[in-house]
Design a protein around this motif. Structure first.
Motif, short mmCIF file in Angstrom:
data_model
loop_
_atom_site.label_atom_id
_atom_site.label_comp_id
_atom_site.label_asym_id
_atom_site.label_seq_id
_atom_site.Cartn_x
_atom_site.Cartn_y
_atom_site.Cartn_z
N LYS A 9 0.83 -1.22 0.00
CA LYS A 9 0.00 0.00 0.00
C LYS A 9 0.86 1.26 0.00
O LYS A 9 0.59 2.23 0.69
CB LYS A 9 -0.97 0.00 1.18
N ARG A 10 1.91 1.24 -0.78
CA ARG A 10 2.83 2.37 -0.89
C ARG A 10 2.17 3.52 -1.63
O ARG A 10 1.40 3.32 -2.56
CB ARG A 10 4.09 1.91 -1.63
N THR A 11 2.48 4.74 -1.25
CA THR A 11 1.96 5.94 -1.91
C THR A 11 2.86 6.29 -3.09
O THR A 11 4.08 6.27 -2.97
CB THR A 11 1.94 7.12 -0.92
N PHE A 12 2.23 6.61 -4.21
CA PHE A 12 2.97 7.00 -5.41
C PHE A 12 2.60 8.42 -5.79
O PHE A 12 1.46 8.84 -5.63
CB PHE A 12 2.65 6.06 -6.58
N THR A 13 3.56 9.15 -6.31
CA THR A 13 3.33 10.49 -6.82
C THR A 13 3.35 10.41 -8.34
O THR A 13 4.31 9.93 -8.93
CB THR A 13 4.44 11.46 -6.33
N ARG A 14 2.27 10.86 -8.96
CA ARG A 14 2.18 10.81 -10.42
C ARG A 14 2.80 12.07 -11.02
O ARG A 14 2.46 13.18 -10.65
CB ARG A 14 0.72 10.71 -10.86
N LYS A 48 4.06 13.03 5.13
CA LYS A 48 2.90 12.29 4.63
C LYS A 48 1.86 13.20 3.99
O LYS A 48 0.80 12.74 3.60
CB LYS A 48 2.24 11.50 5.78
N ASN A 49 2.15 14.50 3.90
CA ASN A 49 1.19 15.44 3.35
C ASN A 49 1.83 16.23 2.22
O ASN A 49 2.46 17.26 2.44
CB ASN A 49 0.70 16.38 4.47
#
Length: 117
Positions: A9-14, A48-49
């Motif tokens: 559930k890793r966060t990705f930046t597009r 995280k923000n």
């Protein structure tokens, strides 16, 4: 990352040229740390923000990012200019560098992978 660790559930930046996830691997020289201590604290507090971090970088950064007009190279350049640093993006091909172990589920996932070795 998603194919190697589908449960992470890793966060990705597009960005315009792909989706990126941070590896949380930094080298910061002693002099830079002393000079930018408050900035470093602010960025790590906001880690995280993304929008909170982006406010430090200005309207043009936010605008271009949200419209998908910025690639990873431009993003790094704008961050360097705004923060007065000389950072670099390292596009590392292995997913392991982006795997956190700060939650029990992540620890168990990494532990099970290491037991296979």
């Amino acid at each position: 990352m998603e194919s190697r660790f589908p449960e992470s559930k890793r966060t990705f930046t597009r960005m315009r040229d792909g989706a990126f996830s941070g590896g949380d691997l930094f080298f910061i020289g002693r002099r830079s740390t002393k000079t930018n201590l408050e900035l470093i604290r602010g960025l790590t507090t906001r880690r995280k923000n993304f929008l909170s971090q982006a406010r430090l970088l200005g309207f043009v950064f936010i605008f271009r990012f949200l419209l998908g007009l910025m690639d990873i190279t431009e993003g790094a350049k704008r961050v360097n200019e705004a923060l007065g640093i000389n950072g670099r993006v390292i596009n590392y091909p292995r997913a392991e560098i982006g795997m956190d172990v700060d939650k029990l589920s992540q620890y168990l996932l990494v532990k099970s992978e290491l037991e296979k070795v």
